[in-house]
Design an enzyme around this catalytic site. Structure first.
Site, PDB file in Angstrom:
ATOM      1  N   ARG A 118       0.936  -1.169  -0.022  1.00 13.21           N
ATOM      2  CA  ARG A 118      -0.133   0.142   0.101  1.00 13.21           C
ATOM      3  C   ARG A 118       0.953   1.093   0.097  1.00 13.21           C
ATOM      4  O   ARG A 118       0.817   2.020   0.998  1.00 13.21           O
ATOM      5  CB  ARG A 118      -0.889  -0.026   1.089  1.00 13.21           C
ATOM      6  CG  ARG A 118      -1.912  -1.239   0.970  1.00 13.21           C
ATOM      7  CD  ARG A 118      -2.996  -1.334   1.923  1.00 13.21           C
ATOM      8  NE  ARG A 118      -4.299  -1.751   0.999  1.00 13.21           N
ATOM      9  CZ  ARG A 118      -5.298  -2.070   1.508  1.00 13.21           C
ATOM     10  NH1 ARG A 118      -5.571  -1.855   2.872  1.00 13.21           N
ATOM     11  NH2 ARG A 118      -6.224  -2.551   0.854  1.00 13.21           N
ATOM     12  N   GLN A 123      -0.775   2.267  -6.088  1.00 11.00           N
ATOM     13  CA  GLN A 123      -2.171   2.467  -5.899  1.00 11.00           C
ATOM     14  C   GLN A 123      -3.008   2.239  -7.155  1.00 11.00           C
ATOM     15  O   GLN A 123      -4.062   1.352  -7.010  1.00 11.00           O
ATOM     16  CB  GLN A 123      -2.381   3.846  -5.553  1.00 11.00           C
ATOM     17  CG  GLN A 123      -2.686   4.018  -4.083  1.00 11.00           C
ATOM     18  CD  GLN A 123      -3.172   5.545  -3.695  1.00 11.00           C
ATOM     19  OE1 GLN A 123      -2.564   6.543  -4.408  1.00 11.00           O
ATOM     20  NE2 GLN A 123      -3.589   5.752  -2.656  1.00 11.00           N
ATOM     21  N   ASP A 126      -3.657  -1.735  -7.151  1.00 11.64           N
ATOM     22  CA  ASP A 126      -4.240  -2.251  -5.922  1.00 11.64           C
ATOM     23  C   ASP A 126      -5.761  -3.098  -6.249  1.00 11.64           C
ATOM     24  O   ASP A 126      -6.777  -2.511  -6.363  1.00 11.64           O
ATOM     25  CB  ASP A 126      -4.217  -1.071  -5.022  1.00 11.64           C
ATOM     26  CG  ASP A 126      -4.793  -1.652  -3.542  1.00 11.64           C
ATOM     27  OD1 ASP A 126      -5.256  -2.639  -3.348  1.00 11.64           O
ATOM     28  OD2 ASP A 126      -4.561  -0.844  -2.671  1.00 11.64           O
ATOM     29  N   SER A 129      -8.092  -2.756  -3.307  1.00  9.54           N
ATOM     30  CA  SER A 129      -9.307  -1.835  -3.281  1.00  9.54           C
ATOM     31  C   SER A 129     -10.104  -1.595  -4.438  1.00  9.54           C
ATOM     32  O   SER A 129     -11.378  -1.266  -4.180  1.00  9.54           O
ATOM     33  CB  SER A 129      -8.044  -0.466  -3.489  1.00  9.54           C
ATOM     34  OG  SER A 129      -7.482  -0.511  -2.179  1.00  9.54           O
TER      35      SER A 129
HETATM   36  P1  NAD Z   1      -9.397  -4.618   5.081  1.00 10.87           P
HETATM   37  O1  NAD Z   1     -10.266  -5.167   4.114  1.00 10.87           O
HETATM   38  O2  NAD Z   1      -8.304  -5.367   5.333  1.00 10.87           O
HETATM   39  O3  NAD Z   1     -10.366  -4.564   6.446  1.00 10.87           O
HETATM   40  C1  NAD Z   1     -11.728  -4.004   6.324  1.00 10.87           C
HETATM   41  C2  NAD Z   1     -11.616  -2.879   7.812  1.00 10.87           C
HETATM   42  O4  NAD Z   1     -12.094  -4.013   8.816  1.00 10.87           O
HETATM   43  C3  NAD Z   1     -10.721  -2.085   8.032  1.00 10.87           C
HETATM   44  O5  NAD Z   1     -10.687  -0.864   7.974  1.00 10.87           O
HETATM   45  C4  NAD Z   1     -10.050  -2.718   9.325  1.00 10.87           C
HETATM   46  O6  NAD Z   1      -9.411  -1.685  10.185  1.00 10.87           O
HETATM   47  C5  NAD Z   1     -11.502  -3.279   9.936  1.00 10.87           C
HETATM   48  N1  NAD Z   1     -11.406  -3.967  11.190  1.00 10.87           N
HETATM   49  C6  NAD Z   1     -10.568  -5.104  11.397  1.00 10.87           C
HETATM   50  N2  NAD Z   1     -10.816  -5.657  12.557  1.00 10.87           N
HETATM   51  C7  NAD Z   1     -12.178  -4.977  12.990  1.00 10.87           C
HETATM   52  C8  NAD Z   1     -12.650  -4.984  14.309  1.00 10.87           C
HETATM   53  N3  NAD Z   1     -12.490  -5.915  15.074  1.00 10.87           N
HETATM   54  N4  NAD Z   1     -13.699  -4.066  14.479  1.00 10.87           N
HETATM   55  C9  NAD Z   1     -14.112  -3.373  13.595  1.00 10.87           C
HETATM   56  N5  NAD Z   1     -13.441  -3.009  12.268  1.00 10.87           N
HETATM   57  C10 NAD Z   1     -12.226  -3.957  12.160  1.00 10.87           C
HETATM   58  O7  NAD Z   1      -9.032  -3.112   4.991  1.00 10.87           O
HETATM   59  P2  NAD Z   1      -8.948  -2.445   3.501  1.00 10.87           P
HETATM   60  O8  NAD Z   1     -10.058  -1.999   3.004  1.00 10.87           O
HETATM   61  O9  NAD Z   1      -7.900  -2.924   2.870  1.00 10.87           O
HETATM   62  O10 NAD Z   1      -8.409  -0.865   4.149  1.00 10.87           O
HETATM   63  C11 NAD Z   1      -7.508  -0.745   5.319  1.00 10.87           C
HETATM   64  C12 NAD Z   1      -6.960   0.616   5.284  1.00 10.87           C
HETATM   65  O11 NAD Z   1      -5.961   0.711   4.036  1.00 10.87           O
HETATM   66  C13 NAD Z   1      -7.767   1.813   5.028  1.00 10.87           C
HETATM   67  O12 NAD Z   1      -7.628   2.790   5.626  1.00 10.87           O
HETATM   68  C14 NAD Z   1      -7.668   2.253   3.400  1.00 10.87           C
HETATM   69  O13 NAD Z   1      -7.801   3.485   2.930  1.00 10.87           O
HETATM   70  C15 NAD Z   1      -6.077   2.004   3.347  1.00 10.87           C
HETATM   71  N6  NAD Z   1      -5.526   1.726   2.171  1.00 10.87           N
HETATM   72  C16 NAD Z   1      -4.464   2.474   1.624  1.00 10.87           C
HETATM   73  C17 NAD Z   1      -4.016   2.197   0.231  1.00 10.87           C
HETATM   74  C18 NAD Z   1      -2.764   2.838  -0.141  1.00 10.87           C
HETATM   75  O14 NAD Z   1      -2.269   3.761   0.454  1.00 10.87           O
HETATM   76  N7  NAD Z   1      -2.507   2.530  -1.411  1.00 10.87           N
HETATM   77  C19 NAD Z   1      -4.848   1.278  -0.628  1.00 10.87           C
HETATM   78  C20 NAD Z   1      -5.887   0.793   0.122  1.00 10.87           C
HETATM   79  C21 NAD Z   1      -6.331   0.820   1.168  1.00 10.87           C
END
Ligand code: NAD
Length: 370
Positions: A118, A123, A126, A129
């Site tokens: 990430r 990006q 990804d 995402s």
């Molecule tokens: P994910 O699919 O791994 O998980 C979904 C969500 O579940 C996450 O927000 C996680 O914190 C939450 N979660 C885990 N355990 C939990 C609990 N016990 N109770 C409530 N929630 C819980 O997550 P994701 O969609 O891959 O995204 C995670 C982060 O990464 C986000 O902030 C996203 O914006 C960021 N992201 C960054 C980039 C980048 O910088 N290139 C790319 C994609 C996502």
């Protein structure tokens, strides 16, 4: 170079790894072989691929290319037809150790796009995402379809109808899109997550954040997660979250759960006791079902009714939006290809590159990810 696009064979998989848009860009420099009918489930005809510069081939000719673009990992029968050294790019499930070993044994240069780091440079590649965004949107659509009431508040001559209350558990990419979609439909939304930055994101979308305070430094530190991903929270924090969520779930009409922790079973966030306390006719969509589910009552690939609540256990909702899911996935794949094809249009795999290091499962018979 020959680049091929096989038809996906995994049951329920409707996506395709290249679209006419991406084929057109590749066909200027490479020979693109698309298996007959590969795009049909995503509403892409063979004619559209031909118009973009591809050649349509039977299944028997699709495995001999130097680069194979896939959505899912090839199965054993398909793998057996691929020559050692071939580059295979797809959502190969890097947490499946057996599959990783099989890719290595076949001598493939296998890239798992789910493992793209990430970082800003990655990006546009990804896939987690791009597909989670679609799943979050579709989760709301599926829920709205099963829900027997209106989503928005309506004031009519026959009386007023209340807005649906939607609870989102886990606010990563899918959860944020679910909030935005439910908001557009006029629902009242609450959301919960472990990571501190999420509160501001939730509020900026017009939803209410369910605050579970961190009582110890350990809780605060674990909640930061690693590399943007969550870590398993201590039991005491989970218990306090569960008590709060139980109260909010009693008022909710729709719950969408998306909470995941990479490489681990999904955390249980909606217990059977909570489902029992929910209103009859309410709906849960469990996007974490393939990792064991955020609700223990959800069943993989099924929609069930338990204690009067519809529980949707569809693991890959992006496959129900096959055309756009393929369009975004194909662009991710195209951007990844730019990383391994140089200016002379030759394959150059820089093993020192951070994205290559993270995604390469196997090369030259060596298993790089155990
Ligand atoms: P994910 O699919 O791994 O998980 C979904 C969500 O579940 C996450 O927000 C996680 O914190 C939450 N979660 C885990 N355990 C939990 C609990 N016990 N109770 C409530 N929630 C819980 O997550 P994701 O969609 O891959 O995204 C995670 C982060 O990464 C986000 O902030 C996203 O914006 C960021 N992201 C960054 C980039 C980048 O910088 N290139 C790319 C994609 C996502």
């Amino acid at each position: 170079m020959r680049i091929s696009v096989p038809a996906e064979t995994r049951p329920g998989e409707t996506r395709v790894a290249a679209t006419p848009e991406t084929v057109k860009k590749l066909a200027a420099k490479h020979q693109i072989l698309v298996q007959a009918g590969a795009g049909l489930a995503a509403s892409v005809t063979d004619d559209a691929y031909v118009a973009a510069g591809a050649q349509i081939v039977p299944a028997s000719e699709v495995w001999s290319a130097e680069v194979i673009l896939k959505v899912r990992a090839p199965n054993a029968e398909e793998r057996a037809q691929i020559k050692p050294g071939t580059v295979v790019i797809g959502m190969l499930n890097p947490f499946d150790a057996d599959n990783n070993a099989a890719m290595a044994a076949a001598g493939l240069q296998a890239f798992a796009l789910e493992a793209v780091p990430r970082i800003t440079r990655a990006q546009s590649m990804d896939v987690l995402s791009s597909q989670a965004n679609i799943a979050g949107y579709k989760a709301v659509m599926v829920a709205a379809n099963l829900y027997q009431r209106f989503m928005p508040m309506l004031m009519t001559a026959a009386g007023t109808v209340k807005a649906a209350r939607v609870l989102i558990m886990g606010v990563g990419v899918a959860g944020l899109q679910a909030i935005a979609t439910a908001k557009r439909l006029g629902a009242v939304i609450e959301a919960s997550d472990v990571r501190p930055p999420v509160k501001e994101q939730v509020e900026s979308l017009g939803a209410k954040f369910i605050d579970v305070p961190y009582l110890t430094d350990e809780e605060k530190q674990i909640a930061q997660g690693v590399g943007g991903y969550a870590r398993p929270m201590p039991a005491d924090w989970m218990r306090r979250q569960s008590e709060l969520v139980h109260e909010r779930a009693k008022l909710a009409d729709i719950i969408i759960t998306t909470a995941l922790i990479p490489g681990r079973p999904a955390p249980v966030l909606i217990s059977e006791e909570t489902v029992r306390a929910m209103k009859p006719g309410s709906v849960i969509v469990d996007l974490a079902v393939s990792q064991g589910g955020n609700c223990p009552l959800s069943e993989l690939n099924k929609t069930v009714v338990k204690h009067g609540v519809h529980i949707v256990g569809e693991p890959d909702l992006a496959t129900l939006v096959a055309a756009d899911a393929s369009a975004l996935y194909a662009r991710n794949v195209l951007d990844f290809l730019k990383l391994i094809i140089d200016k002379e249009d030759k394959l150059v795999i820089d093993r020192e590159d951070e994205i290559i290091k993270a995604t390469l499962l196997s090369s030259g018979g060596e298993l790089l990810r155990k």
